[in-house]
Design a protein around this motif. Structure first.
Motif, PDB file in Angstrom:
ATOM      1  N   TRP A 275       0.829  -1.207   0.000  1.00  0.00           N
ATOM      2  CA  TRP A 275       0.000   0.000   0.000  1.00  0.00           C
ATOM      3  C   TRP A 275       0.865   1.259   0.000  1.00  0.00           C
ATOM      4  N   VAL A 276       1.873   1.281   0.832  1.00  0.00           N
ATOM      5  CA  VAL A 276       2.751   2.458   0.913  1.00  0.00           C
ATOM      6  C   VAL A 276       3.430   2.681  -0.437  1.00  0.00           C
ATOM      7  N   PHE A 277       3.910   1.595  -1.021  1.00  0.00           N
ATOM      8  CA  PHE A 277       4.592   1.708  -2.311  1.00  0.00           C
ATOM      9  C   PHE A 277       3.658   2.250  -3.385  1.00  0.00           C
ATOM     10  N   TYR A 278       2.482   1.666  -3.470  1.00  0.00           N
ATOM     11  CA  TYR A 278       1.521   2.060  -4.499  1.00  0.00           C
ATOM     12  C   TYR A 278       1.105   3.522  -4.319  1.00  0.00           C
ATOM     13  N   THR A 279       0.796   3.898  -3.084  1.00  0.00           N
ATOM     14  CA  THR A 279       0.363   5.270  -2.819  1.00  0.00           C
ATOM     15  C   THR A 279       1.477   6.259  -3.158  1.00  0.00           C
ATOM     16  N   ALA A 280       2.703   5.888  -2.806  1.00  0.00           N
ATOM     17  CA  ALA A 280       3.826   6.790  -3.073  1.00  0.00           C
ATOM     18  C   ALA A 280       3.972   7.037  -4.568  1.00  0.00           C
ATOM     19  N   ILE A 281       3.890   5.957  -5.372  1.00  0.00           N
ATOM     20  CA  ILE A 281       4.031   6.099  -6.821  1.00  0.00           C
ATOM     21  C   ILE A 281       2.903   6.957  -7.391  1.00  0.00           C
ATOM     22  N   THR A 283       1.112   9.209  -5.881  1.00  0.00           N
ATOM     23  CA  THR A 283       1.219  10.607  -5.457  1.00  0.00           C
ATOM     24  C   THR A 283       2.255  11.347  -6.291  1.00  0.00           C
ATOM     25  N   LEU A 284       3.309  10.623  -6.687  1.00  0.00           N
ATOM     26  CA  LEU A 284       4.360  11.244  -7.497  1.00  0.00           C
ATOM     27  C   LEU A 284       3.815  11.802  -8.800  1.00  0.00           C
ATOM     28  N   LYS A 288       1.884  19.131  -8.304  1.00  0.00           N
ATOM     29  CA  LYS A 288       2.314  19.691  -7.029  1.00  0.00           C
ATOM     30  C   LYS A 288       1.280  20.681  -6.508  1.00  0.00           C
ATOM     31  N   GLN A 291      -1.664  19.178  -4.767  1.00  0.00           N
ATOM     32  CA  GLN A 291      -1.461  18.642  -3.417  1.00  0.00           C
ATOM     33  C   GLN A 291      -1.564  19.712  -2.350  1.00  0.00           C
TER      34      GLN A 291
END
Lengths: 292, 367
Positions: A275-281, A283-284, A288, A291
């Motif tokens: 989940w952390v990995f997927y969310t991080a990608i 969000t990238l 900007k 956000q």
């Protein structure tokens, strides 16, 4: 207008509910059930609450196995992803050579896990194995049964051999999907080869790579058969990964309660990291400004 | 600044072309003057994209030369030709912001300070109405904004002498199309850049371009203003392709007295008759646009009896099908003009009836 009270449409959910119940909920709940009780036999179960969980989290063997597991997963990802992309970039794009390359690259993926373990176990032997023999002949003191570094090296090499093709094939399909106009526009914009990779190919590969990395992370985090056959978790416990530690506890020692608690923790770790990995990608890729 | 000359240019995708049908571009001569706004119009598969890619250098022609200001360009790759190209689908660099997208060609070129780049990018963004989007990621823009970014990457470069458009409005919503087209026109007026615009849509071509090159089977069959293409098509295909509906054609017989069709004598000037006779060809066609055919109830010397078979009311005008012997002639008349029932007559006013021999226009010489 009066709303007609008729919620019979909910019945349409029943088939999915039944399938999900049998595929996920019931097996998972069985494990949850074991994890909060101490069961000796029929009619002799004691409620233990979170005791097994606390015990598992404090268990130094499991902590070590978890660290080893993370080290292994990140090591193979760090090697397989760049290597897979590199292979995909080098693979021929059309003609018979493209078909031949696809078959050759895909070959390792078709071999069953324990067969892979066996192949490498034989390969690593210093008497009859090509790898082990070649290394010892060239003066390296190579022994996967005695030396933890050798064991790790061989396991990682085995996993890279077995699974890099997956990343390569995913990347290859991603690269083929890029329209020619992008390359043409890049030429007109005078982009360098590196810029074409960095700003066209890599971004277009993001989606397949997210899938690839998630698959490889989950698979490698659950790796069992290959190291079990190759090293049996040794020397010592230097290559005992989480699933093997779990199997020893559940099958060999029949500690169902702690093993169940451990399974749940194991599952939650995979879920959380994915989940952390997927969310991080994801969000990238957002703006900007959006956000803020 | 460049004048683009195509000299005895031909291109075939097959290695050993055996006949004219193997050529995507058939031997042609053409000049695109510096600073012009041109459209390259034609049906799918007529070779217009191939021609565009030859100019930009993505395709190397198999025969002939591409000259920029008289300098041979054939072997130069696109990055050395000082042209920009906008493709059918917007090409943007997904991970970059709009600003970085626009700055990308300048950074690749090198030799610009960040301040110079900022100035140029801001100027172009201003013209393209993208100033408010500069900090956004390009991949999150709408299709028309993305297409403007693609175009902007061509405009930031000082050295660009020509921008080539390959059906750039294909993926744009209809309401936004005309706005973007207007924008293109404004940009053309503001920057002194040659623009070549490929399309299969005659409306797009005529709103954008000062001059249209109409392509058919690998050749430019007519190069002229939209009005010229409409009023005097040089080739039967131009008549058929331009206009809605296209030109009416029918095939008369050549006799000693002149041209006969459906048993009626159809007057054309002696000079033209002479030219037809001298050509020796029996492929003779008469063509007239539906807009120029007159429709009435009575028969006079200069008109022909016909039968009305169909009336289509298109809101702003009416389209009438009449049977003229073996052919159906389409007549376009104003919305309020009464249409005679069944028996009617049509006339072909003098300058609008065109004569084609072997599909090419035959004109009387101007003194």
């Amino acid at each position: 207008m009066n709303k007609i009270e008729n919620n019979k449409a909910w019945f349409f959910v029943i088939p999915v509910f039944v399938v999900v119940a049998f595929s996920a909920v019931i097996p998972l709940m069985t494990v949850v059930n074991y994890s909060v009780q101490d069961i000796f036999g029929v009619n002799s179960a004691f409620w233990t609450g979170t005791e097994w969980y606390r015990e598992m989290l404090r268990n130094p063997d499991l902590q070590a196995a978890l660290l080893r597991q993370f080290a292994f997963s990140f090591a193979i990802l760090a090697i397989e992803v760049p290597l897979g992309i590199g292979i995909a970039l080098l693979m021929p794009k059309k003609g018979w050579a493209a078909s031949a390359a696809l078959v050759l690259v895909a070959m390792p993926l078709l071999i069953p896990l324990n067969v892979v373990g066996t192949i490498w176990q034989i390969l690593a032997r210093t008497d009859i194995g090509l790898l082990g023999w070649a290394l010892s002949e060239s003066g390296v003191d190579y022994n996967i049964n005695a030396n933890a570094v050798d064991a790790w090296f061989t396991i990682i090499l085995m996993d890279v051999w077995h699974w890099t093709p997956l990343i390569a094939l995913l990347s290859y399909s991603g690269l083929r999907a890029i329209p020619d106009a992008y390359y043409q526009a890049a030429r007109i914009d005078r982009a360098s080869r590196w810029a074409v990779f960095r700003y066209i190919q890599l971004p277009k590969l993001t989606n397949v790579l997210v899938i690839g990395v998630l698959l490889r992370f989950m698979d490698s985090f659950m790796i069992y058969a290959e190291p079990f056959v190759l090293t049996g978790g040794g020397p010592g416990s230097s290559t005992t990964f989480l699933s093997q530690a779990l199997t020893t506890m559940a099958v060999a020692q029949f500690d169902l309660g702690p093993a169940a608690a451990f399974s749940i923790i194991y599952f939650l770790i995979i879920l959380a990291v994915s989940w952390v990995f997927y969310t991080a990608i994801m969000t990238l890729q957002k703006d900007k400004s959006a956000q803020q | 600044m460049a004048e683009i000359t195509l000299k005895t240019l031909a291109h075939s995708y097959s290695k050993k072309p055996s006949g004219p049908e193997d050529y995507a571009i058939r031997k042609m001569e053409h000049v695109w003057a510096q600073g012009g706004a041109y459209a390259l119009l034609g049906p799918s598969g007529c070779g217009k994209s191939t021609l565009l890619n030859i100019i930009s250098g993505l395709v190397t022609p198999s025969e002939g030369d591409v000259l920029f200001d008289g300098k041979r360009m054939n072997e130069l790759p696109p990055e050395k030709r000082n042209i920009a190209q906008v493709f059918q689908f917007p090409v943007i660099y997904d991970t970059m912001t709009v600003y970085d997208n626009l700055a990308f060609p300048l950074r690749n070129q090198g030799g610009f300070s960040e301040a110079q780049i900022r100035e140029k990018v801001n100027e172009v963004a201003d013209v393209l109405e993208l100033s408010g989007e500069l900090t956004r990621k390009a991949k999150n823009l709408s299709a028309d904004q993305k297409q403007k970014v693609s175009m902007g990457r061509g405009l930031v470069r000082e050295d660009v002498t020509a921008i080539l458009f390959d059906e750039p409005l294909t993926v744009i919503d209809p309401q936004l199309k005309w706005r973007l087209r207007r924008k293109l026109k404004q940009i053309h007026e503001r920057f002194d850049i040659t623009m070549v615009y490929v399309t299969h849509d005659q409306l797009e071509a005529s709103t954008f371009a000062d001059k249209i090159a109409l392509m058919y089977e690998g050749q430019i069959v007519q190069f002229g203003t939209p009005q010229e293409l409409f009023e005097s098509p040089a080739h039967t295909f131009v008549g058929y392709f331009i206009g809605s509906p296209g030109m009416n054609f029918f095939e008369p017989r050549l006799t000693g007295e002149g041209l006969i069709f459906n048993g009626k004598h159809i007057p054309v000037s002696e000079q033209i008759l002479d030219k037809i006779r001298r050509s020796g060809s029996d492929n003779i066609k008469l063509g007239i646009r539906p807009e120029f055919v007159t429709l009435g109830a009575d028969t006079s010397e200069q008109s022909y009896e016909v039968t009305v078979t169909d009336i289509e009311d298109l809101g702003t005008y009416q389209l009438v099908d009449v049977e003229f012997g073996p052919v159906t002639v389409k007549v376009r008349i104003p919305e309020d003009q009464p249409v005679p029932h069944e028996a009617a007559s049509i006339g072909f006013p003098d300058p609008w009836l065109k004569v084609y021999v072997d599909e090419r226009l035959v004109e009387a010489d101007h003194e």
